[in-house]
Design an enzyme around this catalytic site. Structure first.
Site, PDB file in Angstrom:
ATOM      1  N   GLU A  34       0.759  -1.112   0.039  1.00  0.00           N
ATOM      2  CA  GLU A  34      -0.077   0.071  -0.035  1.00  0.00           C
ATOM      3  C   GLU A  34       0.809   1.219  -0.022  1.00  0.00           C
ATOM      4  O   GLU A  34       0.801   2.114   0.898  1.00  0.00           O
ATOM      5  CB  GLU A  34      -0.973   0.036   1.262  1.00  0.00           C
ATOM      6  CG  GLU A  34      -1.676  -1.275   1.309  1.00  0.00           C
ATOM      7  CD  GLU A  34      -2.972  -1.099   2.385  1.00  0.00           C
ATOM      8  OE1 GLU A  34      -3.060  -0.069   3.185  1.00  0.00           O
ATOM      9  OE2 GLU A  34      -3.868  -1.899   2.487  1.00  0.00           O
ATOM     10  N   GLU A  53      -5.177  -8.743   1.277  1.00  0.00           N
ATOM     11  CA  GLU A  53      -5.902  -8.128   2.500  1.00  0.00           C
ATOM     12  C   GLU A  53      -7.331  -8.037   2.630  1.00  0.00           C
ATOM     13  O   GLU A  53      -7.730  -7.403   1.540  1.00  0.00           O
ATOM     14  CB  GLU A  53      -5.186  -7.124   3.146  1.00  0.00           C
ATOM     15  CG  GLU A  53      -4.012  -7.388   3.766  1.00  0.00           C
ATOM     16  CD  GLU A  53      -3.377  -5.770   4.261  1.00  0.00           C
ATOM     17  OE1 GLU A  53      -4.191  -4.917   4.759  1.00  0.00           O
ATOM     18  OE2 GLU A  53      -2.163  -5.656   4.195  1.00  0.00           O
TER      19      GLU A  53
END
Ligand code: GCO
Length: 472
Positions: free
Chosen positions: A174, A372
């Protein structure tokens, strides 16, 4: 069996070989922050400064994974997971960020990786999950081009040691969070608020990604190893899809959060509209000749993290100051309909389906993995005739519906090959501290005792059979 419109459809079977895993990251679980030569990271500094993290929590002890490796690997094994996604703490391996390598740090990760393999669990390794060595931040952090080269050096060191064993190499987790939450909104370490700097960070994260891949490919020897990157891609909708202004607001969000990273990394260019949207903030002159070729390295797998959706609309006045969307002027986020999890994020399995389909359409040549997905709820342990249990029906429901969404995406042609639940166990949830429990395993932070929640038992059934179990 539920209906098909609410995503509560148990009984669906995933393709043979589909990977069911769980994810964690180093700073969130390891603790042992000053042990065996580990240097400080920006998250140590940030969490120790008052007011940054709820309740003053830090990752000093976290869930003590550093000392409980064997027990925790047994736990993963007991859940029948075929892969475990972990991150390596750069400051454990190269405490000053560059230069001297800490043998104890490498030995620790070797123990983890070997322990996984011995249990038949594939190690999926992320090199950077936000814990930049503090000495690098002192020289500008990701706003400094040298950090990209330091990252590549660190990637080579880890690749040399573990390159014969690790199954999947992921460069960054991320980078959107690292760049904008770290350098624009200041919600995350290093807690800086400078919009122009956040775009320098975007570019140097992208550059670091490419340089690290170049180094990794030289040293990784496991023949079937794959290379990857993980993004938290925005699933944004326009408030009024018939209103071109709102559609443009959605475009700005997607440009800032998604294409600022995926286009250079996967296509070799920065989107022209990114430069246009941000021209009042930066001229992007830190992008040097040849950088895009370096950034644009082949990968095999695109990792997607998904939690909730966003909706954008055009507003007449909206300052981006202190927000995570520094270039998205006159874009107003619209409150999403509930229900919500304990972090306040809306529950939208349709969003996962839409995101997977859209990502595949944009980048059709990549295998996709959900790296995720999960939810925080206020869990507690109950004693039932001497047996400890954690009943978390909301999390079971959340996971069930998101696995159904993933299954439908596969049926729609998305080459989705795996799914990692966030998280294996409760842990340090960044600015929320320990107040948000994302685990499928409960952790008692006083005793460090682990208790499998009902969601873990449900997930184990899914991992063992490949068939989405009913929620009870
Ligand atoms: C992220 C990180 C994780 C978080 C999880 C829940 O997406 O923010 O990768 O470290 O803990 O997403 O917020």
């Amino acid at each position: 069996m539920g209906g098909t419109d609410d995503f509560r459809e148990s009984g669906l079977k995933f393709p043979e070989g589909f990977v069911f895993g769980a994810a964690t990251s180093a700073y969130q679980i390891e603790g042992a922050a000053t042990e065996d030569g580990r240097g400080p990271s920006i998250w140590d500094t940030f969490s120790h400064a008052p007011g940054n993290v709820e309740n003053g929590d830090t990752g000093d002890v976290a869930v003590d994974f550093y000392h409980r490796v064997e027990e925790d690997l047994d736990l993963i094994k007991s859940l029948s997971l075929s892969a475990y996604r972990l991150s390596i703490a750069w400051p454990r391996v190269i405490p000053a960020g560059t230069g001297e390598v800490n043998e104890a740090g490498l030995a620790f990760y070797e123990k983890v990786v070997d322990g996984l393999i011995a249990r038949g669990i594939e190690p999926v390794v992320t090199l950077y999950h936000w814990d930049l060595p503090q000495p690098l931040e002192d020289r500008g952090g990701w706003t400094n081009r040298e950090t990209s080269y330091a990252f590549a050096e660190y990637a080579r060191v880890v690749g040399e040691r573990l390159g014969d064993r690790v199954a999947v190499w992921t460069t960054l987790n991320e980078p959107w969070c690292s760049a904008y939450l770290g350098y624009a909104s200041g919600e995350h370490a290093p807690g800086r608020r400078n919009e122009a700097d956040s775009f320098r960070a975007v570019h140097h994260l992208n550059l670091g990604h490419g340089l690290a891949l170049i180094e990794l490919r030289k040293v990784v020897t496991r023949p079937d190893a794959t290379f990857s990157v993980t993004h938290c891609l925005a699933m944004a909708y326009a408030a009024d899809p018939a209103n071109p202004e709102d559609v443009d607001a959605k475009r700005q969000i997607e440009t800032m959060q998604n294409r600022a990273f995926t286009d250079p990394q996967l296509r070799g260019f920065y989107p022209a509209d990114l430069f246009e949207d941000t021209k009042h903030i930066t001229d992007w002159s830190f992008v040097q000749d040849g950088d895009l070729e370096l950034i644009h390295q082949p990968i095999d797998v695109l990792g997607v993290n998904y939690y909730c959706t966003g909706t954008a609309q055009r507003s007449s006045e909206h300052s981006t100051e202190g927000t995570a969307y520094p270039g998205a002027t006159r874009v107003q986020p619209v409150e999403q309909p509930g229900p919500r999890t304990d972090t306040g994020w809306n529950i939208a399995p349709q969003g996962l389906y839409d995101l997977l389909v859209a990502t595949h359409e944009a980048y059709p040549e990549y295998e996709i993995v959900v790296t995720e997905n999960g939810a925080a709820y206020r869990d507690h342990v109950v004693d039932e005739d001497g047996v400890k249990r954690v009943h978390d029906p909301e999390r079971v429901d959340y996971l069930l519906r998101h696995f159904v969404a993933a299954h439908r995406a596969i049926e729609a042609g998305v080459p989705l090959t795996g799914y990692f639940v966030w998280s294996l166990m409760d842990n340090f949830e960044w600015a929320f501290g320990y107040s948000k429990r994302f685990g499928i395993v409960y952790v008692d932070y006083e005793t460090q005792e682990r208790t499998r929640k009902d969601s873990a038992l449900w997930y184990t059934k899914l991992a063992e059979t490949g068939v989405i179990p009913a929620d009870q």
